[in-house]
Design a protein around this motif. Structure first.
Motif, short mmCIF file in Angstrom:
data_model
loop_
_atom_site.label_atom_id
_atom_site.label_comp_id
_atom_site.label_asym_id
_atom_site.label_seq_id
_atom_site.Cartn_x
_atom_site.Cartn_y
_atom_site.Cartn_z
N CYS A 259 -27.28 0.16 -4.08
CA CYS A 259 -27.99 1.30 -4.73
C CYS A 259 -26.53 2.07 -4.79
N SER B 41 -27.01 5.42 -6.18
CA SER B 41 -26.79 7.11 -6.30
C SER B 41 -27.77 7.48 -4.11
N CYS C 103 -30.29 9.88 -3.01
CA CYS C 103 -31.41 9.98 -2.56
C CYS C 103 -30.91 10.15 -1.31
N CYS D 130 -34.30 8.72 1.00
CA CYS D 130 -33.95 6.66 0.69
C CYS D 130 -33.04 6.21 1.50
S1 SF4 Z 1 -34.14 5.51 -4.47
FE1 SF4 Z 1 -33.25 4.43 -3.24
S2 SF4 Z 1 -33.10 2.53 -4.32
FE2 SF4 Z 1 -33.52 3.81 -5.39
S3 SF4 Z 1 -31.76 4.90 -6.28
FE3 SF4 Z 1 -32.26 6.37 -5.53
S4 SF4 Z 1 -31.53 5.48 -3.37
FE4 SF4 Z 1 -31.38 3.96 -4.51
#
Ligand code: SF4
Length: 313
Positions: free
Chosen positions: A19, A21, A23, A26
């Motif tokens: 990923c 991202s 977050c 996560c």
């Molecule tokens: S929630 Fe987790 S898997 Fe989904 S975009 Fe965010 S970091 Fe990536």
């Protein structure tokens, strides 16, 4: 043969744990060096689908990946998901969800070109929180290196999906980020807007799992009240409950839920026999290192005469 099903089911299938991202809540966030990154190839994905369909007897699936920044990997991921959806239908799956993050206009157009409003496909995309400041705190703010940080693109995706002619959406909030009142109210409003557009709306209400400290702890009692309130406000909506929750909590939610989703957030976790893994080093979140197979969970629920669509025991 029962024609009047009370519940539906589907199994989540993470095909990768990569990923881009960031977050904060996560395990798969790009900066987490503790994750052993894995990505399934087409052969492995097909064998997972075969197990879900033929061993577990479940003919609905949700493909999940991380979200990628614009570029080659993002394009390849979308094409892989389109291939997965096509293969699943060819094998006999009856309903397919996918959750790969928000979609640009051109990505919606590409899916539309391939599947032309296919009613069996569900866009699964949770806003997580409708509160912009909270979103910024946990998911970032308009950062090109962090694709999930685009609040507006995420929020507008389900409506653009419907405008392209598709019929099913799965929206939701991540409970535990903040006091839920604001998010629940906005989730209900969002569902009503989509419903007025003709959507069959699904509602997901995951509680944060697998982090050291949940920002806003939601008790089982509060959680059940939230689910009950949403079921009352949105009687037509399909509330989804998952094995993030213990089986005992799941049983109590059955009076409000229409869809039960058992499985693991590990990558390609399904096996031909025995328990399934949910390793912390490869999963999005861990409930327990070893989990019951989806069919065992479904069989252990006391459905009181209710039956399950997309599941042949
Ligand atoms: S929630 Fe987790 S898997 Fe989904 S975009 Fe965010 S970091 Fe990536």
């Amino acid at each position: 043969m029962v024609n009047n099903y009370r519940y539906e089911t589907f199994v989540p299938l993470y095909i990768t744990n990569h990923c881009d991202s960031q977050c904060k809540i996560c395990n798969l966030r790009s900066q987490n060096k503790n994750v052993e990154r894995k990505e399934g190839d087409k052969e492995q994905i097909l064998s997972q689908l075969k197990i879900i369909l033929e061993v577990e007897g479940i003919s609905a699936v949700c493909f999940l990946t991380g979200e990628y920044k614009p570029g080659t990997k993002r394009v390849e991921n979308l094409e892989l998901i389109l291939w997965c959806i096509e293969q699943a239908f060819m094998m006999g799956f009856q309903k397919v969800y996918f959750n790969i993050g928000s979609l640009s206009d051109s990505e919606v157009a590409r899916i539309s070109e391939k599947f032309n409003g296919d009613e069996r496909i569900v866009l699964s995309l949770f806003q997580e929180t409708y509160h912009r400041e909270t979103y910024r705190k946990f998911f970032g703010y308009d950062d090109k290196e962090n694709p999930k940080s685009d609040f507006n693109q995420r929020l507008s995706t389900p409506e653009r999906w419907m405008q392209a002619g598709f019929k099913q959406v799965d929206i939701g909030v991540l409970l535990g980020l903040r006091d839920p009142e604001y998010d629940v109210k906005n989730l209900i409003e969002h569902a009503k807007v989509l419903s007025e557009m003709g959507a069959r709306v699904h509602i997901s209400l995951p509680r944060i799992r697998g982090v050291d400290k949940v920002p806003y702890d939601i008790s089982d009692h509060e959680f059940k009240n939230i689910v009950a309130d949403i079921a009352k406000a949105l009687p037509e909506a399909n509330i989804i409950v998952t094995t993030r929750e213990d089986v005992e909590v799941l049983k109590e939610l059955l009076k409000y839920a229409k869809i039960i989703s058992p499985g693991s957030s590990d990558v390609l976790p399904y096996t031909k026999e025995g328990d399934i893994p949910n390793n912390l080093s490869t999963s999005q979140f861990q409930v327990a290192p070893i989990r019951k197979r989806p069919s065992w969970v479904l069989n252990s629920l006391e459905l009181k005469g209710g039956s399950i669509r997309y599941y042949s025991v």
